[in-house]
Scaffold this motif. Sequence first.
Motif, PDB file in Angstrom:
ATOM      1  N   ASP A  36      27.068  50.739  58.372  1.00  0.00           N
ATOM      2  CA  ASP A  36      27.672  52.052  58.081  1.00  0.00           C
ATOM      3  C   ASP A  36      27.171  53.154  59.231  1.00  0.00           C
ATOM      4  O   ASP A  36      28.045  53.720  60.166  1.00  0.00           O
ATOM      5  CB  ASP A  36      27.308  52.557  56.902  1.00  0.00           C
ATOM      6  CG  ASP A  36      27.718  54.043  56.961  1.00  0.00           C
ATOM      7  OD1 ASP A  36      28.792  54.438  56.814  1.00  0.00           O
ATOM      8  OD2 ASP A  36      26.821  54.798  56.687  1.00  0.00           O
ATOM      9  N   GLU A  51      33.296  46.356  56.757  1.00  0.00           N
ATOM     10  CA  GLU A  51      33.073  44.717  56.471  1.00  0.00           C
ATOM     11  C   GLU A  51      33.013  43.813  57.658  1.00  0.00           C
ATOM     12  O   GLU A  51      32.116  43.040  57.485  1.00  0.00           O
ATOM     13  CB  GLU A  51      34.424  44.167  55.610  1.00  0.00           C
ATOM     14  CG  GLU A  51      34.643  44.992  54.152  1.00  0.00           C
ATOM     15  CD  GLU A  51      35.131  46.263  54.371  1.00  0.00           C
ATOM     16  OE1 GLU A  51      34.885  47.020  53.203  1.00  0.00           O
ATOM     17  OE2 GLU A  51      35.586  46.622  55.236  1.00  0.00           O
ATOM     18  N   GLU A  61      24.254  46.773  54.763  1.00  0.00           N
ATOM     19  CA  GLU A  61      25.526  47.550  54.788  1.00  0.00           C
ATOM     20  C   GLU A  61      25.353  48.873  55.249  1.00  0.00           C
ATOM     21  O   GLU A  61      26.243  49.416  56.077  1.00  0.00           O
ATOM     22  CB  GLU A  61      26.012  47.411  53.264  1.00  0.00           C
ATOM     23  CG  GLU A  61      27.535  48.084  53.035  1.00  0.00           C
ATOM     24  CD  GLU A  61      28.038  47.806  51.792  1.00  0.00           C
ATOM     25  OE1 GLU A  61      28.707  49.084  51.303  1.00  0.00           O
ATOM     26  OE2 GLU A  61      27.956  47.001  51.309  1.00  0.00           O
ATOM     27  N   VAL A 113      29.379  44.661  59.009  1.00  0.00           N
ATOM     28  CA  VAL A 113      28.603  44.103  58.055  1.00  0.00           C
ATOM     29  C   VAL A 113      28.357  42.657  58.615  1.00  0.00           C
ATOM     30  O   VAL A 113      26.981  41.915  58.564  1.00  0.00           O
ATOM     31  CB  VAL A 113      28.722  44.008  56.627  1.00  0.00           C
ATOM     32  CG1 VAL A 113      27.845  43.161  55.778  1.00  0.00           C
ATOM     33  CG2 VAL A 113      28.692  45.493  56.123  1.00  0.00           C
TER      34      VAL A 113
END
Length: 326
Positions: free
Chosen positions: A231, A98, A227, A101
């Motif tokens: 990752d 999170e 996102e 991001v």
Amino acid sequence: MRELRYNPILGQWIMVSAVRKKRPWRPKNFCPFCPGAEETGYGWEVLLLPNKFSVLSFDAPKPETKEFYKKARAIGQCSVIVETPEHDLKDLDELSLEQMVKVVKLWKEATQKLKDNPHISYVAIFRNKGEEIGVSLTHPHGQLYALPFIPLKARIKLSNAREYYNKSGECLFCRILEEELKDERVIYENESFVLFMPFFANWPYEIHIYPKRHIQWLTQLSEKESEDLADIVRVATGTLNALFDRQMPYVMNIYQAPVKGKYPFYHLHIEFYPLLRDRDKIKYAAGIEMGTWEFTYDGIPEENAKKLREACRRISDKLNAKGKCF
């Protein structure tokens, strides 16, 4: 004093600034990027701060010109991207998905804002990590330079990509990705991106990230792709740090298209240049590399890619990776 000086031999601009030598070196009792500092305040998650020792400024004076040598205003922006309020995190793999991001979204927002600035030609987002690289402050951060020119390396990439596109009708980077996916140098893949050691790696453990979709700028990323980029950046840095079971010093560069004009032949990509060739051995760019820009590769890329694949598998569960290691 800030100014740009032109190298007519290479066709390259040099950014000259006397203020750069005043940068602090790893202060022990104070961090200007921690919450509560004069520049940061409280209640934030990611920050874009003006670089106090900037080589570029929108207020840069117009330099005196010479008859032969060419100078120009050092107009532009140098910013610091503070990636987390937490001072003691060592790298991006220690950020939550999170939080990473939010860093990606900041990259996108900053790029979009600068694309509309008439003085800016190119937005360079990069990250230096490690004392070996010369990082002066240890709080997790990246940097952004908004340049009034297109840098030389980007121009070379653009030229080769344009030439290939005109001859073949396809994107050079899309073709490279197609070839890499057939081979044993792929390290990790999620729905939107691929992490691999390129066939033509310069640094012993150099790795690249390519989006699967043909895009030119971070601003074109969808929410899902943002996102997935977060990752794969976490996986990339985690893999490098697991390789020798120590923090890997590196330089990371995000290569976007120039912000003015259309570049259908170009492809957004990220490159990591790790500095170690073994746990306690630095890969120095020495005579042949610095003198000619031609690298020697000590080893076999496929064997080093295998080590990176093994490191990726060791950390993927810990990071709750969204894709698969090879």
